[in-house]
Each structure stands twice: as structure tokens, then as C-alpha cells.
Design an enzyme around this catalytic site. Structure first.
Site, short mmCIF file in Angstrom:
data_model
loop_
_atom_site.label_atom_id
_atom_site.label_comp_id
_atom_site.label_asym_id
_atom_site.label_seq_id
_atom_site.Cartn_x
_atom_site.Cartn_y
_atom_site.Cartn_z
CD1 TRP A 189 -2.74 -1.68 0.97
CD2 TRP A 189 -3.44 0.46 0.90
NE1 TRP A 189 -4.09 -1.68 0.76
CE2 TRP A 189 -4.56 -0.39 0.73
CE3 TRP A 189 -3.62 1.84 0.90
CZ2 TRP A 189 -5.84 0.11 0.55
CZ3 TRP A 189 -4.90 2.34 0.73
CH2 TRP A 189 -6.00 1.47 0.55
CB SER B 118 0.45 -0.94 7.61
OG SER B 118 1.18 -0.07 6.78
CE1 TYR B 119 -5.52 -5.17 11.75
CE2 TYR B 119 -5.51 -7.18 10.44
CZ TYR B 119 -5.89 -6.49 11.58
OH TYR B 119 -6.64 -7.13 12.54
CD GLU B 120 -2.76 -7.34 5.42
OE1 GLU B 120 -2.38 -6.26 4.95
OE2 GLU B 120 -3.91 -7.54 5.84
CG LEU C 229 -0.84 3.00 8.35
CD1 LEU C 229 -0.71 2.75 9.84
CD2 LEU C 229 -2.02 2.26 7.77
CB THR D 55 -13.01 5.48 6.81
OG1 THR D 55 -11.73 4.89 6.56
CG2 THR D 55 -13.74 5.69 5.50
CG HIS E 27 -9.58 1.46 6.95
ND1 HIS E 27 -10.82 1.42 6.38
CD2 HIS E 27 -9.10 0.20 6.89
CE1 HIS E 27 -11.09 0.18 5.99
NE2 HIS E 27 -10.05 -0.57 6.29
NE ARG F 6 6.84 13.38 8.89
CZ ARG F 6 6.53 14.62 8.47
NH1 ARG F 6 6.35 14.85 7.18
NH2 ARG F 6 6.44 15.63 9.32
C1 DLZ Z 1 -7.43 -0.58 3.84
C2 DLZ Z 1 -6.22 0.28 3.96
C3 DLZ Z 1 -6.34 1.68 3.94
C4 DLZ Z 1 -7.64 2.37 3.82
N1 DLZ Z 1 -5.26 2.46 4.02
C5 DLZ Z 1 -4.04 1.91 4.14
C6 DLZ Z 1 -2.87 2.71 4.22
O1 DLZ Z 1 -2.90 3.94 4.16
N2 DLZ Z 1 -1.68 2.09 4.39
C7 DLZ Z 1 -1.56 0.72 4.47
O2 DLZ Z 1 -0.44 0.22 4.64
N3 DLZ Z 1 -2.65 -0.06 4.35
C8 DLZ Z 1 -3.88 0.47 4.18
N4 DLZ Z 1 -4.97 -0.31 4.07
C9 DLZ Z 1 -4.81 -1.78 3.96
C10 DLZ Z 1 -4.68 -2.54 5.31
O3 DLZ Z 1 -3.40 -2.32 5.88
C11 DLZ Z 1 -4.86 -4.05 5.07
O4 DLZ Z 1 -4.03 -4.47 4.03
C12 DLZ Z 1 -6.30 -4.43 4.74
O5 DLZ Z 1 -7.20 -3.92 5.67
C13 DLZ Z 1 -6.47 -5.98 4.66
O6 DLZ Z 1 -6.17 -6.56 5.94
#
Ligand code: DLZ
Length: 178
Positions: A42, A74-76, A99, A104, A106, A145
Site C-alpha cells: 500500500w 501495514s495491517y499484515e 498509513l 474513515t 481505518h 518523510r
Molecule cells: C485498507 C487500507 C487503507 C484504507 N489504508 C491503508 C494505508 O494507508 N496504508 C496501508 O499500509 N494499508 C492500508 N490499508 C490496507 C490494510 O493495511 C490491510 O491491508 C487491509 O485492511 C487488509 O487486511
């Protein structure tokens, strides 16, 4: 062992007052260290630049064993870093993500989850897991950054030096503890 120091300035104060913030970046000898990088895809323009900065800094510290993996967002990252750490191969990991706040919730949820996840890995695995997650209010901040388009400073370079510094400290005290 640390040698020459460089100073990394933090973002300027909003009121233009002289800043005391920032980071001294000594050069360390990280020869023999095995470092993993796990990066989100992302916002890849930003993340790719951060990864390149981290690799450049690692190489400047004589680190040659560098394995880079990618995940969607990033969530992963914490779970991917955990999978890498479970192999026992790595002296340290750099987690890289970006991020960018949207309309929203998120941003808030993912930031919190990733931050907690990365700290947990540090303490559970007892190795440095570097927090290279940018939490930006807009794209401009993110690019600045990550040094994209020559703007600002590439924070990935800081994280490359930081992981080496922390790995050397961990090794020093592991040796004393055994
Ligand atoms: C869904 C999402 C959003 C809206 N924004 C970002 C972001 O700015 N940076 C990032 O690394 N990941 C984003 N994601 C994706 C989530 O990290 C994740 O991949 C999904 O929610 C699936 O688990």
C-alpha cells in the site's frame, strides 16, 4: 562500534522556532548481522523509497545478509514479521509501511493494531523489530518523510542504522547473560 555521526533533523516546529528534535546517526559495524525487511505494498511509491533507504543504510554498516518480503498493507506486517522471526534466522527486522489518514476510521484502527503488534514482537522474540510505519496526515507528509522526489529526508535510512544499533546492543547483553 560507533564511528562518525550524522544528525537527522526532525520536522520543523510549526511556529518556525529552532528545533532541538532529531537523531544522531552514528555508523555501526553490522558485519555478519542477518536482517529482514517486511514492507507493505500500500502506498508503494513511499514504501519502496523507504526500503531503498533502509537497504542503503544497512549496506553502509557492512550488512550483506538482507531479505526483503512484501505484504499487501501495514495491517499484515506484524504477522509476516512473526513468520520470519519464527525461523530463528534473523537478528532483527525492519517493518516498513505508510498509513495515510483518509475519511474513515481505518487509519486509527490500523495504526493502533500495527503499533501494538510490532511492540509485542520485540518483547516476545527478544530481538529488535523496528517501527518503520509512517502515520501521515496527507500525501505530502508521506513523500517528505520518505525522500520521494528529492523532498525531505528518507526515514528508511534512520531505520537501517537503528536496527544495527539495536542488534549490536542485544548481542552484547545476550553474551553477558549466558
Ligand atoms: C485498507 C487500507 C487503507 C484504507 N489504508 C491503508 C494505508 O494507508 N496504508 C496501508 O499500509 N494499508 C492500508 N490499508 C490496507 C490494510 O493495511 C490491510 O491491508 C487491509 O485492511 C487488509 O487486511
Amino acid at each position: 562500534m560507533a564511528t562518525a555521526k550524522r544528525k537527522i533533523e526532525n520536522a520543523p516546529n510549526p511556529d518556525g522556532a529552532k528545533s532541538i528534535r532529531g537523531l544522531d546517526l552514528p555508523t555501526y559495524d553490522g558485519a555478519g548481522l542477518r536482517i529482514g525487511i517486511v514492507s507493505a505494498r500500500w502506498n508503494s511509491v513511499v514504501c519502496d523509497s523507504l526500503v531503498a533507504g533502509a537497504v542503503e543504510a544497512l549496506k553502509s554498516c557492512n550488512v550483506t545478509d538482507i531479505i526483503t518480503e512484501h505484504v499487501a498493507g501495514s495491517y499484515e506486517i506484524p504477522q509476516a514479521a512473526q513468520a520470519m522471526l519464527l525461523t530463528g534466522h534473523f537478528d532483527g527486522i525492519i517493518c516498513i509501511g505508510c498509513l495515510i489518514k483518509g475519511g474513515t476510521m481505518h487509519f486509527e484502527y490500523i495504526s493502533e493494531a500495527v503499533t501494538q503488534g510490532i511492540m509485542r514482537l520485540n518483547l516476545d522474540f527478544k530481538v529488535p523489530v523496528i517501527y518503520g510505519i509512517l502515520g501521515c496526515l496527507n500525501e505530502e507528509q508521506a513523500k517528505e518523510r520518505a525522500g520521494v522526489d528529492g523532498a525531505g529526508h528518507n526515514s528508511g535510512k534512520d531505520w537501517g542504522i537503528t536496527v544495527v544499533e539495536s542488534c549490536l546492543l542485544t548481542k552484547k547483553y545476550k553474551a553477558k547473560a549466558s
